[in-house]
Design a protein around this motif. Structure first.
Motif, PDB file in Angstrom:
ATOM      1  N   MET A 154     -20.388 -13.057  33.992  1.00 51.97           N
ATOM      2  CA  MET A 154     -21.002 -14.350  33.690  1.00 51.97           C
ATOM      3  C   MET A 154     -19.922 -15.350  33.277  1.00 51.97           C
ATOM      4  O   MET A 154     -19.017 -15.018  32.525  1.00 51.97           O
ATOM      5  CB  MET A 154     -22.037 -14.196  32.569  1.00 51.97           C
ATOM      6  N   ILE A 155     -19.998 -16.554  33.825  1.00 51.80           N
ATOM      7  CA  ILE A 155     -19.019 -17.596  33.519  1.00 51.80           C
ATOM      8  C   ILE A 155     -19.517 -18.405  32.328  1.00 51.80           C
ATOM      9  O   ILE A 155     -20.617 -18.961  32.362  1.00 51.80           O
ATOM     10  CB  ILE A 155     -18.782 -18.504  34.733  1.00 51.80           C
ATOM     11  N   ARG A 156     -18.709 -18.482  31.310  1.00 48.20           N
ATOM     12  CA  ARG A 156     -19.053 -19.217  30.106  1.00 48.20           C
ATOM     13  C   ARG A 156     -18.296 -20.530  30.072  1.00 48.20           C
ATOM     14  O   ARG A 156     -17.068 -20.565  30.185  1.00 48.20           O
ATOM     15  CB  ARG A 156     -18.705 -18.382  28.869  1.00 48.20           C
ATOM     16  N   GLY A 157     -19.005 -21.642  29.937  1.00 48.50           N
ATOM     17  CA  GLY A 157     -18.382 -22.951  29.874  1.00 48.50           C
ATOM     18  C   GLY A 157     -17.907 -23.282  28.468  1.00 48.50           C
ATOM     19  O   GLY A 157     -18.641 -23.090  27.502  1.00 48.50           O
ATOM     20  N   ILE A 158     -16.683 -23.780  28.365  1.00 46.87           N
ATOM     21  CA  ILE A 158     -16.071 -24.089  27.070  1.00 46.87           C
ATOM     22  C   ILE A 158     -15.456 -25.487  27.160  1.00 46.87           C
ATOM     23  O   ILE A 158     -14.827 -25.844  28.165  1.00 46.87           O
ATOM     24  CB  ILE A 158     -14.998 -23.050  26.692  1.00 46.87           C
ATOM     25  N   ARG A 159     -15.627 -26.262  26.103  1.00 47.15           N
ATOM     26  CA  ARG A 159     -14.983 -27.568  25.998  1.00 47.15           C
ATOM     27  C   ARG A 159     -14.298 -27.654  24.649  1.00 47.15           C
ATOM     28  O   ARG A 159     -14.928 -27.431  23.612  1.00 47.15           O
ATOM     29  CB  ARG A 159     -15.989 -28.700  26.147  1.00 47.15           C
ATOM     30  N   ILE A 160     -13.012 -27.987  24.652  1.00 46.47           N
ATOM     31  CA  ILE A 160     -12.229 -28.049  23.427  1.00 46.47           C
ATOM     32  C   ILE A 160     -11.586 -29.429  23.314  1.00 46.47           C
ATOM     33  O   ILE A 160     -11.366 -30.128  24.311  1.00 46.47           O
ATOM     34  CB  ILE A 160     -11.151 -26.945  23.374  1.00 46.47           C
ATOM     35  N   ARG A 161     -11.284 -29.800  22.093  1.00 46.97           N
ATOM     36  CA  ARG A 161     -10.652 -31.093  21.821  1.00 46.97           C
ATOM     37  C   ARG A 161      -9.134 -30.934  21.929  1.00 46.97           C
ATOM     38  O   ARG A 161      -8.558 -29.971  21.390  1.00 46.97           O
ATOM     39  CB  ARG A 161     -11.047 -31.542  20.410  1.00 46.97           C
ATOM     40  N   VAL A 162      -8.482 -31.874  22.618  1.00 49.60           N
ATOM     41  CA  VAL A 162      -7.026 -31.871  22.747  1.00 49.60           C
ATOM     42  C   VAL A 162      -6.471 -33.151  22.144  1.00 49.60           C
ATOM     43  O   VAL A 162      -7.147 -34.185  22.106  1.00 49.60           O
ATOM     44  CB  VAL A 162      -6.590 -31.725  24.224  1.00 49.60           C
ATOM     45  N   TYR A 163      -5.214 -33.071  21.691  1.00 48.24           N
ATOM     46  CA  TYR A 163      -4.569 -34.182  20.997  1.00 48.24           C
ATOM     47  C   TYR A 163      -3.249 -34.513  21.700  1.00 48.24           C
ATOM     48  O   TYR A 163      -2.186 -33.988  21.338  1.00 48.24           O
ATOM     49  CB  TYR A 163      -4.329 -33.826  19.533  1.00 48.24           C
ATOM     50  N   PRO A 164      -3.283 -35.385  22.716  1.00 52.16           N
ATOM     51  CA  PRO A 164      -2.055 -35.719  23.446  1.00 52.16           C
ATOM     52  C   PRO A 164      -1.201 -36.715  22.685  1.00 52.16           C
ATOM     53  O   PRO A 164      -1.690 -37.493  21.855  1.00 52.16           O
ATOM     54  CB  PRO A 164      -2.589 -36.328  24.746  1.00 52.16           C
ATOM     55  N   THR A 165       0.091 -36.712  22.988  1.00 50.44           N
ATOM     56  CA  THR A 165       0.983 -37.749  22.500  1.00 50.44           C
ATOM     57  C   THR A 165       0.776 -39.011  23.347  1.00 50.44           C
ATOM     58  O   THR A 165       0.029 -39.006  24.328  1.00 50.44           O
ATOM     59  CB  THR A 165       2.436 -37.285  22.589  1.00 50.44           C
ATOM     60  N   LYS A 166       1.440 -40.086  22.971  1.00 47.14           N
ATOM     61  CA  LYS A 166       1.289 -41.333  23.733  1.00 47.14           C
ATOM     62  C   LYS A 166       1.801 -41.168  25.162  1.00 47.14           C
ATOM     63  O   LYS A 166       1.215 -41.709  26.116  1.00 47.14           O
ATOM     64  CB  LYS A 166       2.039 -42.461  23.025  1.00 47.14           C
ATOM     65  N   GLU A 167       2.924 -40.435  25.338  1.00 47.30           N
ATOM     66  CA  GLU A 167       3.448 -40.208  26.681  1.00 47.30           C
ATOM     67  C   GLU A 167       2.487 -39.358  27.502  1.00 47.30           C
ATOM     68  O   GLU A 167       2.257 -39.620  28.695  1.00 47.30           O
ATOM     69  CB  GLU A 167       4.813 -39.522  26.607  1.00 47.30           C
ATOM     70  N   GLN A 168       1.900 -38.317  26.885  1.00 46.17           N
ATOM     71  CA  GLN A 168       0.946 -37.470  27.599  1.00 46.17           C
ATOM     72  C   GLN A 168      -0.329 -38.239  27.943  1.00 46.17           C
ATOM     73  O   GLN A 168      -0.921 -38.031  29.013  1.00 46.17           O
ATOM     74  CB  GLN A 168       0.613 -36.241  26.754  1.00 46.17           C
ATOM     75  N   GLU A 169      -0.735 -39.143  27.057  1.00 49.15           N
ATOM     76  CA  GLU A 169      -1.939 -39.936  27.334  1.00 49.15           C
ATOM     77  C   GLU A 169      -1.710 -40.867  28.526  1.00 49.15           C
ATOM     78  O   GLU A 169      -2.619 -41.079  29.346  1.00 49.15           O
ATOM     79  CB  GLU A 169      -2.319 -40.740  26.093  1.00 49.15           C
ATOM     80  N   ILE A 170      -0.508 -41.403  28.648  1.00 47.69           N
ATOM     81  CA  ILE A 170      -0.181 -42.234  29.809  1.00 47.69           C
ATOM     82  C   ILE A 170      -0.273 -41.411  31.087  1.00 47.69           C
ATOM     83  O   ILE A 170      -0.802 -41.869  32.121  1.00 47.69           O
ATOM     84  CB  ILE A 170       1.219 -42.855  29.642  1.00 47.69           C
ATOM     85  N   LYS A 171       0.216 -40.172  31.040  1.00 50.24           N
ATOM     86  CA  LYS A 171       0.127 -39.291  32.211  1.00 50.24           C
ATOM     87  C   LYS A 171      -1.329 -38.950  32.539  1.00 50.24           C
ATOM     88  O   LYS A 171      -1.693 -38.827  33.716  1.00 50.24           O
ATOM     89  CB  LYS A 171       0.920 -38.014  31.956  1.00 50.24           C
ATOM     90  N   PHE A 172      -2.144 -38.794  31.510  1.00 46.40           N
ATOM     91  CA  PHE A 172      -3.573 -38.553  31.749  1.00 46.40           C
ATOM     92  C   PHE A 172      -4.187 -39.680  32.564  1.00 46.40           C
ATOM     93  O   PHE A 172      -4.883 -39.446  33.557  1.00 46.40           O
ATOM     94  CB  PHE A 172      -4.315 -38.404  30.418  1.00 46.40           C
TER      95      PHE A 172
END
Length: 378
Positions: free
Chosen positions: A1-19
């Protein structure tokens, strides 16, 4: 059975730009490939499948105009082509509508992540083209490489970034008791439960002090925005100022907070019910769409989230090996006496106490329905 998971992530400003670069590139590829598909349809040519669309990505990067696509993960762009092909397939199978262009303002800001290069370490998760990304969760996630994750996505909602994915898990096998559970959903109380002869009541979270305070603040902000629109009215046109945009952002965050509180409460209630380890769970097959047609009760029904409650109960019962039964939609659980079994022909909605005309039983209306549901046999 596949279990769906959602977690909170905390990117840096550079990582947020890449997002945002990945989100914009995936949206562009979707619209670009969809435009090609529509042109081929007008020219009476066969539509492109996912493999054909993926082959067009490399020449697109080398045409001298779209070199910025090299800054994002190629696996994410390929995944978008597969999603578009799947949307076309569902359209031809008449399961969904025709695929539409994705607007920058209206489409959900999210993009697919390369799954084979994703792994968890202590307090960080590795994402392709992003690097080590901080996260926070209460789930026990597998650490290290070699684990398979299904359809991972990075998403953005009201200033918060999330990582959602699926993971293959085995169903849990609990030692069940000999008691069944009947669940009667309502507006006054969220759920009235009959666990054998025991009565359990889960109250309406919308009547709590915290929810009432947020709702009161929400109405005040909405009236404030309405007055600002009237003050900036130019004939038939309304001018949206920066102040109005800030107030509308507050409204969106308050709506999100209300939704998160309700969803969290439903998760807590369903978990407590499953923790009782019943040998069977019975619920009514409610037609929520028809119930919403009542203009006097539609808002209350919407806030209780009956469909979401039923959905969570069903998948959690399957997860723990507990039989889940939906009683027939026309089964008279509220009108049937739980003592003698006689059916009361007329039972008005404002009658909160069930009085049996045959045996004289006096019992709470919702608890009487829950007892009948716990004895229901499919």
């Amino acid at each position: 059975m596949i279990r769906g998971i959602r977690i909170r992530v905390y990117p840096t400003k550079e990582q947020e730009i890449k997002f945002w670069q990945h989100i914009g590139a995936c949206r562009y590829i979707w619209n670009y490939m969809l435009e090609i598909q529509e042109q081929r349809y007008q020219n009476k040519e066969i539509r492109l499948f996912s493999v054909d669309m993926i082959r067009l990505i490399t020449p697109l990067k080398k045409d001298g105009v779209h070199g910025w696509l090299c800054n994002v993960s190629n696996a994410s762009l390929q995944h978008v082509c597969k999603d578009l092909d799947r949307s076309y397939r569902l359209f031809f199978e008449k399961k969904k509508g025709y695929p539409k262009m994705k607007s920058r303002k209206r489409s959900k800001p999210m993009y697919p992540v390369r799954s084979d290069d994703m792994y968890f370490q202590d307090k960080v998760v590795n994402i392709a083209k992003i690097g080590k990304l901080k996260y926070k969760t209460d789930f026990n996630l597998p650490k290290g490489k070699g684990h398979k994750f299904k359809n991972p996505h990075i998403g953005y909602n009201l200033g918060k970034w999330y990582l959602s994915f699926g993971i293959e898990c085995e169903n849990q096998a609990l030692e069940l008791t000999d008691k069944s559970i009947g669940i009667d959903l309502g507006i006054k109380e969220l759920a009235t439960i009959a666990y054998g002869e025991e009565k359990l009541v889960f109250h309406n979270i919308n009547k709590s002090k915290r929810m009432r305070e947020i709702t009161k603040k929400l109405k005040h902000t909405q009236r404030s925005v309405s007055r600002k629109y009237e003050a900036n009215r130019n004939g038939r046109e309304y001018v949206k100022t920066k102040n109005i945009e800030r107030e509308e952002e507050k409204i969106r965050k308050m709506y999100a907070k209300l939704t998160n509180i309700r969803d969290n409460y439903i998760h807590q209630v369903t978990h407590k019910i499953i923790s009782l380890r019943p040998n069977c769970v019975v619920m009514e097959d409610l037609s929520v769409s028809n119930m919403m047609k009542n203009k006097h009760m539609c808002r209350l029904i919407m806030e209780q989230k009956f469909f979401e409650f039923s959905r969570q109960m069903q998948y959690k019962c399957e997860w723990n090996g507990i039989p889940f039964i939906k009683a027939d939609r026309f089964y008279p659980s509220s009108k049937t006496c739980s003592c003698c079994g006689s059916i009361k022909p007329i039972l008005k909605l404002n009658e909160r106490v069930f009085r049996c005309p045959s045996c004289g039983l006096k019992i709470d209306r919702d608890f009487n329905a829950a007892i009948n549901l716990s004895r229901y046999k499919a």
